[in-house]
Design a protein around this motif. Structure first.
Motif, PDB file in Angstrom:
ATOM      1  N   ARG B 159       0.821  -1.214   0.000  1.00  0.00           N
ATOM      2  CA  ARG B 159       0.000   0.000   0.000  1.00  0.00           C
ATOM      3  C   ARG B 159       0.857   1.268   0.000  1.00  0.00           C
ATOM      4  NH1 ARG B 159      -3.437  -3.746  -1.029  1.00  0.00           N
ATOM      5  NH2 ARG B 159      -5.216  -4.093   0.349  1.00  0.00           N
ATOM      6  N   GLY B 160       2.179   1.107  -0.188  1.00  0.00           N
ATOM      7  CA  GLY B 160       3.064   2.276  -0.159  1.00  0.00           C
ATOM      8  C   GLY B 160       3.117   3.006  -1.484  1.00  0.00           C
ATOM      9  N   GLY B 161       2.495   2.444  -2.507  1.00  0.00           N
ATOM     10  CA  GLY B 161       2.458   3.126  -3.794  1.00  0.00           C
ATOM     11  C   GLY B 161       2.653   2.190  -4.973  1.00  0.00           C
ATOM     12  N   LEU B 168       5.123 -12.259  -1.982  1.00  0.00           N
ATOM     13  CA  LEU B 168       6.244 -12.488  -2.897  1.00  0.00           C
ATOM     14  C   LEU B 168       7.493 -11.775  -2.382  1.00  0.00           C
ATOM     15  CD1 LEU B 168       6.959 -13.816  -5.607  1.00  0.00           C
ATOM     16  CD2 LEU B 168       6.337 -11.661  -6.739  1.00  0.00           C
ATOM     17  N   LYS B 169       7.315 -10.542  -1.934  1.00  0.00           N
ATOM     18  CA  LYS B 169       8.442  -9.782  -1.387  1.00  0.00           C
ATOM     19  C   LYS B 169       9.070 -10.552  -0.221  1.00  0.00           C
ATOM     20  CE  LYS B 169       8.460  -5.110  -0.915  1.00  0.00           C
ATOM     21  NZ  LYS B 169       8.165  -3.778  -0.367  1.00  0.00           N
ATOM     22  N   TRP B 170       8.232 -11.046   0.669  1.00  0.00           N
ATOM     23  CA  TRP B 170       8.751 -11.778   1.824  1.00  0.00           C
ATOM     24  C   TRP B 170       9.477 -13.055   1.389  1.00  0.00           C
ATOM     25  CZ3 TRP B 170       4.231 -11.675   5.981  1.00  0.00           C
ATOM     26  CH2 TRP B 170       3.943 -10.342   6.281  1.00  0.00           C
ATOM     27  N   VAL B 185       9.480  -0.738   8.831  1.00  0.00           N
ATOM     28  CA  VAL B 185       8.180  -0.169   8.485  1.00  0.00           C
ATOM     29  C   VAL B 185       8.394   1.220   7.904  1.00  0.00           C
ATOM     30  CG1 VAL B 185       5.909   0.479   9.322  1.00  0.00           C
ATOM     31  CG2 VAL B 185       7.179  -1.346  10.453  1.00  0.00           C
ATOM     32  N   ASN B 186       7.849   1.433   6.741  1.00  0.00           N
ATOM     33  CA  ASN B 186       7.929   2.742   6.118  1.00  0.00           C
ATOM     34  C   ASN B 186       6.769   3.602   6.618  1.00  0.00           C
ATOM     35  OD1 ASN B 186       8.093   4.947   4.447  1.00  0.00           O
ATOM     36  ND2 ASN B 186       8.600   3.756   2.611  1.00  0.00           N
ATOM     37  N   ALA B 187       7.068   4.431   7.609  1.00  0.00           N
ATOM     38  CA  ALA B 187       6.052   5.329   8.168  1.00  0.00           C
ATOM     39  C   ALA B 187       6.485   6.770   7.933  1.00  0.00           C
ATOM     40  CB  ALA B 187       5.850   5.050   9.658  1.00  0.00           C
ATOM     41  N   GLU B 278      11.361   6.740  -0.142  1.00  0.00           N
ATOM     42  CA  GLU B 278      11.864   5.727  -1.081  1.00  0.00           C
ATOM     43  C   GLU B 278      12.667   4.738  -0.260  1.00  0.00           C
ATOM     44  OE1 GLU B 278      13.963   3.519  -3.966  1.00  0.00           O
ATOM     45  OE2 GLU B 278      14.924   4.708  -2.424  1.00  0.00           O
ATOM     46  N   GLU B 279      12.441   3.455  -0.488  1.00  0.00           N
ATOM     47  CA  GLU B 279      12.932   2.483   0.492  1.00  0.00           C
ATOM     48  C   GLU B 279      14.450   2.472   0.685  1.00  0.00           C
ATOM     49  OE1 GLU B 279      11.086  -1.081  -0.840  1.00  0.00           O
ATOM     50  OE2 GLU B 279      12.265  -1.221  -2.667  1.00  0.00           O
ATOM     51  N   THR B 280      15.216   2.670  -0.392  1.00  0.00           N
ATOM     52  CA  THR B 280      16.673   2.633  -0.192  1.00  0.00           C
ATOM     53  C   THR B 280      17.170   3.931   0.441  1.00  0.00           C
ATOM     54  OG1 THR B 280      17.139   3.424  -2.436  1.00  0.00           O
ATOM     55  CG2 THR B 280      17.028   1.042  -2.129  1.00  0.00           C
ATOM     56  N   VAL B 312      11.087  -4.055   3.543  1.00  0.00           N
ATOM     57  CA  VAL B 312      10.485  -2.743   3.809  1.00  0.00           C
ATOM     58  C   VAL B 312       9.026  -2.795   3.392  1.00  0.00           C
ATOM     59  CG1 VAL B 312      10.573  -0.267   3.383  1.00  0.00           C
ATOM     60  CG2 VAL B 312      12.683  -1.605   3.297  1.00  0.00           C
ATOM     61  N   ASN B 313       8.158  -2.486   4.327  1.00  0.00           N
ATOM     62  CA  ASN B 313       6.729  -2.440   4.010  1.00  0.00           C
ATOM     63  C   ASN B 313       6.095  -1.180   4.563  1.00  0.00           C
ATOM     64  OD1 ASN B 313       6.361  -5.959   4.083  1.00  0.00           O
ATOM     65  ND2 ASN B 313       5.587  -4.679   2.438  1.00  0.00           N
ATOM     66  N   ASN B 314       5.045  -0.768   3.906  1.00  0.00           N
ATOM     67  CA  ASN B 314       4.265   0.382   4.327  1.00  0.00           C
ATOM     68  C   ASN B 314       3.419   0.035   5.565  1.00  0.00           C
ATOM     69  OD1 ASN B 314       1.176   1.477   3.724  1.00  0.00           O
ATOM     70  ND2 ASN B 314       2.741   3.052   3.609  1.00  0.00           N
ATOM     71  N   VAL B 315       3.049   1.053   6.318  1.00  0.00           N
ATOM     72  CA  VAL B 315       2.235   0.885   7.528  1.00  0.00           C
ATOM     73  C   VAL B 315       0.916   0.160   7.217  1.00  0.00           C
ATOM     74  CG1 VAL B 315       0.884   2.130   9.272  1.00  0.00           C
ATOM     75  CG2 VAL B 315       3.171   2.938   8.661  1.00  0.00           C
ATOM     76  N   GLU B 316       0.212   0.656   6.212  1.00  0.00           N
ATOM     77  CA  GLU B 316      -1.108   0.085   5.898  1.00  0.00           C
ATOM     78  C   GLU B 316      -0.961  -1.374   5.448  1.00  0.00           C
ATOM     79  OE1 GLU B 316      -3.294   2.203   2.853  1.00  0.00           O
ATOM     80  OE2 GLU B 316      -4.887   0.713   2.842  1.00  0.00           O
ATOM     81  N   THR B 317       0.075  -1.660   4.677  1.00  0.00           N
ATOM     82  CA  THR B 317       0.309  -3.038   4.233  1.00  0.00           C
ATOM     83  C   THR B 317       0.363  -3.958   5.450  1.00  0.00           C
ATOM     84  OG1 THR B 317       1.728  -2.124   2.493  1.00  0.00           O
ATOM     85  CG2 THR B 317       1.824  -4.501   2.849  1.00  0.00           C
ATOM     86  N   LEU B 318       1.191  -3.583   6.419  1.00  0.00           N
ATOM     87  CA  LEU B 318       1.387  -4.447   7.586  1.00  0.00           C
ATOM     88  C   LEU B 318       0.153  -4.494   8.473  1.00  0.00           C
ATOM     89  CD1 LEU B 318       5.093  -3.558   8.360  1.00  0.00           C
ATOM     90  CD2 LEU B 318       4.219  -5.745   7.518  1.00  0.00           C
TER      91      LEU B 318
HETATM   92  C1  LIG Z   1       9.947   9.493  -3.627  1.00  0.00           C
HETATM   93  C2  LIG Z   1       9.273   8.323  -3.005  1.00  0.00           C
HETATM   94  C3  LIG Z   1       8.592   8.477  -1.814  1.00  0.00           C
HETATM   95  C4  LIG Z   1       7.969   7.388  -1.203  1.00  0.00           C
HETATM   96  N1  LIG Z   1       7.330   7.600  -0.034  1.00  0.00           N
HETATM   97  C5  LIG Z   1       6.760   6.533   0.586  1.00  0.00           C
HETATM   98  C6  LIG Z   1       6.127   6.698   1.848  1.00  0.00           C
HETATM   99  O1  LIG Z   1       6.054   7.806   2.385  1.00  0.00           O
HETATM  100  N2  LIG Z   1       5.583   5.623   2.452  1.00  0.00           N
HETATM  101  C7  LIG Z   1       5.646   4.378   1.876  1.00  0.00           C
HETATM  102  O2  LIG Z   1       5.172   3.432   2.458  1.00  0.00           O
HETATM  103  N3  LIG Z   1       6.224   4.190   0.686  1.00  0.00           N
HETATM  104  C8  LIG Z   1       6.797   5.232   0.030  1.00  0.00           C
HETATM  105  N4  LIG Z   1       7.420   5.012  -1.162  1.00  0.00           N
HETATM  106  C9  LIG Z   1       7.473   3.630  -1.701  1.00  0.00           C
HETATM  107  C10 LIG Z   1       8.617   2.831  -1.090  1.00  0.00           C
HETATM  108  O3  LIG Z   1       9.785   3.029  -1.861  1.00  0.00           O
HETATM  109  C11 LIG Z   1       8.345   1.333  -1.069  1.00  0.00           C
HETATM  110  O4  LIG Z   1       7.926   0.945  -2.332  1.00  0.00           O
HETATM  111  C12 LIG Z   1       7.299   0.907  -0.062  1.00  0.00           C
HETATM  112  O5  LIG Z   1       7.611   1.368   1.213  1.00  0.00           O
HETATM  113  C13 LIG Z   1       7.203  -0.586  -0.033  1.00  0.00           C
HETATM  114  O6  LIG Z   1       6.195  -1.007   0.846  1.00  0.00           O
HETATM  115  P1  LIG Z   1       4.923  -1.805   0.350  1.00  0.00           P
HETATM  116  O7  LIG Z   1       5.405  -2.918  -0.535  1.00  0.00           O
HETATM  117  O8  LIG Z   1       4.299  -2.298   1.590  1.00  0.00           O
HETATM  118  O9  LIG Z   1       4.084  -0.850  -0.412  1.00  0.00           O
HETATM  119  C14 LIG Z   1       8.036   6.109  -1.813  1.00  0.00           C
HETATM  120  C15 LIG Z   1       8.708   5.965  -3.018  1.00  0.00           C
HETATM  121  C16 LIG Z   1       9.319   7.043  -3.615  1.00  0.00           C
HETATM  122  C17 LIG Z   1      10.041   6.843  -4.898  1.00  0.00           C
END
Ligand SMILES: Cc1cc2nc3c(=O)[nH]c(=O)nc-3n(C[C@H](O)[C@H](O)[C@H](O)COP(=O)(O)O)c2cc1C
Ligand code: SF4
Ligand code: FES
Lengths: 152, 519
Positions: B159-161, B168-170, B185-187, B278-280, B312-318
């Motif tokens: 749900r991060g975009g 599959l990621k896991w 967690v990407n928050a 962005e995850e990296t 790396v996963n988004n908050v909503e995903t988890l």
């Molecule tokens: C510029 C940029 C900003 C991003 N910002 C977020 C963010 O705020 N939160 C997020 O979850 N993913 C963000 N992403 C996507 C992450 O790189 C990553 O795909 C995501 O955290 C993976 O989690 P998911 O598989 O659960 O979606 C961003 C990507 C880019 C390129």
């Protein structure tokens, strides 16, 4: 001088951002000074250049002294749509500063920032840790005056 | 347990705090006390109730009546009318027709099932609603590969975009045999118009923690980090509190539930940089560096934080994961549409009557979300455009509003789900101004590491500023699209790659706005 903030954290590089937040939040002028960078550099064993690189990368950090109250007005599209430009104009007028400047009395610094994640209440600004939403010119006036009043 | 006749849920979030919710809560307590009702009516602080632009709101159970825009002066009336005489105060009630038509806020929810209903600072309330059952099951009844398989079967996508399949990621990280792996967690939630992750964390922090725990067990991580933006003070506070409670209850730490599994969860605080989402770049930032993105591959799942495999996963995903494990993949896959299962949380904002958030099934038409949950356009104006997916999203005109909101259907319109932000604009909005604002955002947030993005944004900004000032030419429009296409092909990370979406859609769908500035 910054020892008590720095030593709260283990001396590993990944704590750098934490430490910088801590130093800045505890400085009355809300910035990270040269001496602070030096102390952190010695504690973490990372170069001052690295620390400056980090400080300038993140918008929440400042390497210059700022006012007691940092106003960060959101300029991202949702707040822009709901009138952040008028709010900016109002802030500039009532504080008599440009973006990035501090008022003569050292009370306010005006900054712009990206989305604060409170866009349901756009337009939005943060003053230090507090969020102010659904801003109107009148509301801005009152907020500024209230803060001024509290300082006296 | 004490028995109460009524429960008042009072929504504490960043928005209501601004409106003085604490003070109002105090007078409510005093007023109940004064009327000898304290033993009958219970006040419960909870996360957001999901209504925005409505000041302080409370919901009364079992009556299911919501009062909005309450001030201190309204309290005596509410107490004497509602709680003494049993007569709801109509003038303060949320539009009943609206709530019943769309079952506002309390529709069958997965991610937000507890938000606004339980006290987010009390782990027992979370447990009381079946919380941590998924975690117990994952740890005591399932093998790690079974968890991965279950999540794969559920069809859950990130749900991060980007919408990458979570199971599959896991599955890339789980089989790697190394000493240390991480879950992150990407928050960072920086996409303009997005605040769903904040409300999930404020309203139900344990839900996220449970998801993190299950993910950690699935991939074999003994440490997990939540990277959260520095501005989210209330989230940080609630998460810290929730983590502490989880340790106290033996749900985190060593030998959890008597197993040989150990897990620690830490918070990492960001400092204001959109690209750190962005995850990296996020991993770089976590390590104490500038948030410049890294080369991919290697992907973080193989080589991430401190070179260790990192999911790396988004908050909503988890936050979806506990229900999947508790109720099974089939239960989850029944929601949503083929290829895109489950629900999605949206933030609706801009010129709508009820800005706020909603959780609906994947595949719900955009029009239903805007007219239904957003309440339609306010002040009797006409709809003009919706920017869907955040700044890195697309500008959609009226004729495209019937698009179904899921990853695949949106693709047919060259649109994206993105972060789930829906910014609605009325007839007064000008797409030149809006695109200018979007480009200004990207120009500011470009990290400067690669020249297609750094220079491209500069040029785009100059062109759109000229157009805005009446100095543009028609060929500038094609130039802008071509430039964004080049940026899409040659930028180092998805930030520079994403300008094509807003630039192309604004110019193609609202060309007349641009031409009007060239007369
Ligand atoms: C510029 C940029 C900003 C991003 N910002 C977020 C963010 O705020 N939160 C997020 O979850 N993913 C963000 N992403 C996507 C992450 O790189 C990553 O795909 C995501 O955290 C993976 O989690 P998911 O598989 O659960 O979606 C961003 C990507 C880019 C390129
Ligand atoms: S595309 Fe932009 S944000 Fe991404 S690495 Fe290049 S300059 Fe940085
Ligand atoms: S756009 Fe201003 S707070 Fe989100």
């Amino acid at each position: 001088m910054y020892e008590k903030f720095i030593k709260k954290y283990a001396p590993t590089k990944d704590n750098l951002i934490y430490i910088l937040h801590e130093i800045q939040d505890n400085h009355p002028q809300q910035y990270v000074s040269e001496e602070a960078v030096q102390e952190v550099s010695e504690y973490l064993k990372v170069s001052p250049a690295h620390i400056y690189g980090v400080l300038t990368f993140y918008t929440m950090f400042s390497t210059k002294p700022r006012g007691k109250n940092i106003i960060r007005l959101c300029e991202s599209p949702p707040c822009f749509l709901r009138g952040s430009e008028q709010i900016l104009k109002k802030l500039k007028e009532s504080l008599d500063v440009k973006i990035g400047e501090t008022t003569k009395d050292g009370l306010f610094t005006l900054e712009l920032c990206a989305c604060l994640g409170v866009c349901g209440n756009a337009p939005v600004m943060m003053i230090n840790e507090d969020v102010y939403g659904d801003l109107t010119e009148k509301k801005v006036e009152k907020i500024i005056n209230d803060i001024k009043g509290r300082q006296e | 347990m004490k028995f109460y006749r009524s429960h008042i849920l009072i929504g504490i979030d960043d928005s209501s705090l601004q409106s003085g919710v604490k003070e109002i809560e105090n007078s409510l307590r005093q007023e109940l006390d004064k009327n000898n009702l304290s033993d009958e009516v219970n006040i419960l602080e909870t996360g957001t109730l999901g209504y925005f632009g409505t000041g302080v709101s409370i919901t009364v159970y079992p009556d299911q009546i919501t009062y909005v825009n309450i001030t201190k002066e309204d309290i005596p009336e509410i107490v004497s009318e509602h709680f003494l005489k049993g007569r709801p105060v109509r003038r303060l009630m949320l539009d009943k027709e609206f709530t019943s038509k769309y079952d506002f806020g309390y529709k069958r929810r997965i991610v937000l099932e507890n938000s606004g209903l339980i006290d987010p600072e009390n782990i027992e309330e979370y447990i009381g609603t079946g919380g941590y059952e998924g975690w117990e099951k994952a740890l005591t009844e399932m093998k790690p590969n079974q968890i991965v398989e279950e999540v794969k079967q559920s069809g859950l996508r990130g749900r991060g975009g980007a919408g990458f399949p979570t199971g599959l990621k896991w599955s890339f990280t789980a089989p790697l045999e190394v000493e240390q792996k991480y879950v992150v967690v990407n928050a960072d939630e920086g996409e303009p118009g997005t605040f769903k992750d904040r409300l999930i964390m404020e309203g139900d922090p344990h839900k996220l923690l449970e998801g993190v725990m299950i993910a950690s067990r699935a991939v074999g991580a003994s440490k997990a980090y939540i990277y959260i933006r520095g501005e989210y003070k209330l989230c940080i506070q609630r998460l810290q509190h929730a983590i502490k409670q989880a340790y106290d209850y033996g749900i985190l730490g060593k030998n959890i539930f008597g197993s040989d599994f150990n897990l620690d969860i830490y918070l990492k605080i960001g400092a204001g940089a959109y690209v750190c989402g962005e995850e990296t770049a996020l991993i770089e930032s976590m390590e104490g560096n500038r948030g410049n993105p890294r080369n991919k591959p290697p992907f973080p799942g193989v080589e991430g934080a401190w070179k260790a495999p990192t999911v790396v996963n988004n908050v909503e995903t988890l936050a979806n994961v506990p229900s999947i494990i508790k109720n099974g993949a089939d239960w989850y896959a029944a929601f949503g549409v083929e290829g895109c299962t489950g629900s999605k949380v949206y933030t609706i904002l801009g010129d709508v009557k009820h800005p706020g958030l909603c959780e609906v099934d994947m595949g719900t038409p955009l029009r239903t979300i805007i007219d239904g949950y957003g309440g339609g356009i306010k002040d009797g104006k006409e709809f003009k455009a919706a920017l869907v997916g955040g700044a890195a999203g697309v500008f959609l005109p009226n004729k495209m509003l019937d698009v179904k909101m899921d990853f695949n259907s949106l693709q047919e319109y060259a649109a994206v789900l993105g972060s789930g932000a829906i910014l609605v604009m009325n007839e007064d909005a000008d797409m030149v101004d809006m695109l200018w604002s979007v480009i200004r955002f990207f120009r500011h947030e470009s990290c400067g590491k690669c020249s297609p993005c750094a220079n491209g944004n500069e040029i785009l900004y100059r062109l759109i500023t000229d157009i805005r000032n009446g100095k543009g030419k028609e060929e500038d429009l094609e130039h802008m699209i071509m430039l964004s296409e080049t940026m899409k092909e040659s930028s180092f990370c998805a930030l520079g790659q994403s300008l094509l979406l807003p630039v192309k859609s604004a110019i193609e769908n609202f060309r007349e706005d641009f031409l009007a500035r060239m007369k």
